[in-house]
Design an enzyme around this catalytic site. Structure first.
Site, PDB file in Angstrom:
ATOM      1  N   GLU A   1       1.139  -1.223  -0.167  1.00 20.91           N
ATOM      2  CA  GLU A   1       0.032   0.186  -0.195  1.00 20.91           C
ATOM      3  C   GLU A   1       1.014   1.130   0.081  1.00 20.91           C
ATOM      4  OE1 GLU A   1      -2.336  -0.504   2.964  1.00 20.91           O
ATOM      5  OE2 GLU A   1      -2.954  -2.317   2.748  1.00 20.91           O
TER       6      GLU A   1
ATOM      7  N   GLU B   1      -4.424  -6.473   2.955  1.00 17.40           N
ATOM      8  CA  GLU B   1      -4.003  -6.519   3.722  1.00 17.40           C
ATOM      9  C   GLU B   1      -3.758  -8.707   3.345  1.00 17.40           C
ATOM     10  OE1 GLU B   1      -4.829  -4.577   5.189  1.00 17.40           O
ATOM     11  OE2 GLU B   1      -3.439  -3.224   5.463  1.00 17.40           O
TER      12      GLU B   1
ATOM     13  N   ASP C   1       1.120  -3.745  13.333  1.00 18.24           N
ATOM     14  CA  ASP C   1       0.039  -4.255  14.310  1.00 18.24           C
ATOM     15  C   ASP C   1      -1.042  -4.714  13.224  1.00 18.24           C
ATOM     16  OD1 ASP C   1       0.380  -2.014  16.176  1.00 18.24           O
ATOM     17  OD2 ASP C   1       1.393  -1.345  14.745  1.00 18.24           O
ATOM     18  N   PHE C   2      -0.727  -4.213  11.216  1.00 25.03           N
ATOM     19  CA  PHE C   2      -1.554  -5.101  10.463  1.00 25.03           C
ATOM     20  C   PHE C   2      -1.797  -5.733  10.560  1.00 25.03           C
ATOM     21  CE2 PHE C   2      -1.107  -0.088   7.759  1.00 25.03           C
ATOM     22  CZ  PHE C   2      -1.888   0.603   9.440  1.00 25.03           C
TER      23      PHE C   2
ATOM     24  N   HIS D   1      -0.641   1.100  16.199  1.00 25.02           N
ATOM     25  CA  HIS D   1       0.254   1.356  15.174  1.00 25.02           C
ATOM     26  C   HIS D   1       1.877   1.239  16.102  1.00 25.02           C
ATOM     27  CE1 HIS D   1      -3.032   2.716  12.776  1.00 25.02           C
ATOM     28  NE2 HIS D   1      -1.715   2.985  12.157  1.00 25.02           N
TER      29      HIS D   1
END
Lengths: 324, 336
Positions: free
Chosen positions: A27, A58, A83-84, A127
């Site tokens: 991204e 994701e 975190d993602f 984050h």
């Protein structure tokens, strides 16, 4: 001298240039050059086929990397913040990590997932996490986290050339750090490094924990305590041998982890040393974070992080008064 | 929303058949492959009850026309990603039935050496990148394979069930494949039940096929029990993928004869519905079609004999294989 983010970009550029199978997508990595400006210029240089922006998806990103890796490409993807990584776990944990084994070694899965990680940036609880330990118990998955610009370049090149899936953790507070140019072009994954030699105490760390431990070691030297600092470089495979060799000399082991003690990698290091070299140990302990999410407010976050000051305080408390 | 069992009628399918000419050899082969899948599933059920197949199995009897029709449209180097109901997917793509049966039995001569089992079969030699035990995984795997395929002049196909169309994987991957112009074909095997739950209860909107419109890709609603209809739709979709790098969504309506898994008697399905679908058994339809097209009955019977013999030999070979020996297993965590 080279900046950490430039080292990342150079490693990517050199590997994309070297191997036509390497592709890089994520991204905002292409046109915008990444939210931490680690990858500007790659799209312009290598074109749409090799470097491209993707939707904010994701699951599709990681799934596509896995599917591409088992059919001939060597994808490097960016999952923007560590975190993602809660989102794409299925493709990485259930497919990519297990492919080599359950396929009976029919094929490999050469993919790299880059992410910005770590606290200290006032990004708040979601984050700022270090996701390495979430994945540490997954056989078949490698986890690397560089501590310096030179390490970043060598380890990323090592990760891209590795035939196994690799999670690559880039600490946000390191992107602007400048350091010496790399001596080793490609660092194979799974070898720890002695970042500082010392006889009194072994401090094990990874990622930003390494410069923090080195700063603490300088301060401790004024007390007359010489700390040896081990940069693990990878959490899996874990180079226990290098730690054992150091502890055989120092007899004291401190593991510094940016993350909670429960379920962390530091406990694993202490466990491995206790299992294999209890006779070498006079003392072993952990400096980690509180068992809470990462706070936002600067005062709270600063107190939360295992800073050099926290490491020095921990060592002094453990060893008693300064030896000097 | 389609009513269960109200899919395209046999008559409608028949009216679509080519006017004349005896069927080409490949239709006999496809019928044989469908029969092989049916025999395979029945054998796995039998061997499961004998304790030779372990854990669980998800049988695809009744759904044979979809993977066989789709694979008729593929070239050997094209990629396929299947599901945990994937024995037929592997067999349609070319996996050796003996090696597949041995995998089910957990034997060393299995296609994955007994390491994978029923839900996770991988056969790269035949382009089967994997079968996925988590609903929707095949969509992502095929999307990634399509990235490679685009360079290689190949096509990647995902097979998945109606349940997968409510997973994020479905929506993310259709969008991803559309915006990146990937040579992918997304084939939904709509058997109208996500495990035990009727699709209508958990699926918003109209037919699954209508979801393609949202992503601006071509789509088709297909009678998934009609081999000819599946092959026809798949050929068009595969051509669009290979030559135009444009993905397609196919909704192939079909029905499973067994329950969801080995422990499921499928009592949640109305008797009339089951009977309606059993009357449209894809094997019966294919046989009738071959004969109607002028195939000599003796040739059809020869295919049937051959499929039976192949399956019997496969079971024999599989059962003759040893279990992997933990003492000599040389598994490594990583590839060097």
């Amino acid at each position: 001298m080279i900046e950490f983010r430039v080292a990342i970009r150079d490693a990517l550029a050199e590997e994309i240039e070297r191997d036509p199978a390497v592709v890089f997508f994520g991204e905002d990595v292409a046109a915008a050059g990444g939210v931490f400006k680690a990858t500007p210029g790659l799209h312009e240089r290598f074109g749409d086929e090799r470097v491209f922006d993707t939707p904010i998806s994701e699951l599709a990103l990681a799934g596509a990397a896995y599917g591409a890796a088992v059919t001939g490409l060597r994808p490097v993807i960016e999952i923007m913040f560590g975190d993602f990584m809660a989102l794409p776990m299925d493709s990485l944990v259930n497919q990519a990590a297990k492919f080599w084994y359950i396929s009976n070694e029919q094929g490999t899965v050469p993919l790299v997932v880059r992410s910005a990680v770590g606290g200290g940036g006032r990004f708040g609880a979601i984050h700022s996490q270090m996701h390495g330990t979430w994945f540490q118990g997954i056989p078949g998955l490698k986890i690397a986290a560089p501590s310096t610009p030179a390490e970043a370049k060598g380890l990323l090149k090592g990760a891209i050339r590795d035939d196994n899936p690799v999670l690559f953790l880039e600490h946000k507070r390191l992107y602007s750090v400048k350091g010496p140019e790399p001596e080793e072009e490609v660092i194979p994954l799974g070898r720890a490094r002695v970042a500082r030699e010392g006889d009194d105490l072994t401090i094990v760390a990874i990622s930003k924990g390494v410069p923090d431990a080195l700063a603490a070691a300088d301060e401790l030297a004024a007390d007359g305590v010489e700390a040896e600092v081990i940069d693990l470089r990878t959490l899996r495979p874990l180079d226990v041998e290098t730690v054992l060799a150091s502890v055989a000399k120092t007899n004291r082991l401190l593991a510094v982890e940016e993350g909670p003690r429960t379920g962390g990698w530091a406990a694993g290091v202490l466990g491995a040393v206790a299992e294999q070299a209890l006779h070498d140990l006079d003392d072993a302990w952990i400096v980690a974070t509180d068992e809470t999410p990462i706070p936002y407010s600067p005062t709270l976050e600063d107190a939360f992080m295992p800073t050099p000051g926290a490491i020095v305080a921990g060592v002094r408390e453990r060893l008693g008064s300064p030896a000097a | 929303m389609s009513d269960i069992g109200a899919g395209p009628s046999v008559e409608a399918a028949r009216s679509a058949m080519p006017p004349e000419g005896p069927p080409e050899r490949r239709w006999f082969d496809a019928y044989g492959r469908m029969l092989l899948i049916r025999h395979f599933e029945n054998e796995m059920q039998r061997l499961f009850l004998k304790g030779e197949v372990h854990g669980t199995t998800h049988l695809a009897a009744g759904q044979e026309a979809v993977p066989v029709g789709v694979c008729m449209a593929l070239e050997a180097g094209d990629y396929l990603a299947g599901t945990y109901r994937g024995h037929g997917h592997a067999l349609a793509k070319g996996t050796d039935p003996a090696a597949l049966a041995a995998e089910m039995l957990g034997r060393a001569n299995g296609v994955c050496g007994g390491r994978a089992g029923s839900m996770n079969v991988i056969d790269l030699e035949h382009g089967l990148v994997g079968c996925y035990g988590i609903v929707g995984g095949s969509l992502a795997a095929a999307t990634g394979a399509a990235l490679s395929a685009k360079r290689q002049g190949r096509v990647a196909v995902a097979l998945f069930g109606d349940g997968a169309t409510n997973q994020a994987y479905f929506h993310e991957c259709l969008n991803f494949a559309a915006v990146h112009e990937l040579p992918a074909v997304f084939v939904c095997e709509n058997n109208f039940y996500g495990e035990f739950t009727p699709m209508q209860k958990v699926t918003a909107g109209r037919d699954i096929v209508a979801r393609a419109t949202a992503y601006g890709i071509e789509s088709a609603l297909v009678d998934g029990n009609d081999l000819w209809a599946v092959e026809d739709a798949a050929r068009e979709a595969v051509g669009r993928a290979r030559h135009e790098n444009a993905p397609t969504l196919l909704e192939c309506q079909t029905y499973r004869h067994y329950g969801h898994s080995k422990s499921d008697p499928a009592t949640y399905r109305p008797k009339e519905e089951v009977e309606r679908w059993l009357a449209r058994d894809p094997l019966t339809l294919a046989r009738e079609r071959l004969l109607a097209l002028g195939a000599p009955e003796a040739d059809v019977e020869a295919v049937e004999r051959s499929a039976r013999e192949t399956m019997d030999r496969a079971v024999e070979d599989a059962l003759a294989g040893p279990y992997p020996d933990p003492a000599t297993d040389r598994a490594t965590e990583f590839s060097a």
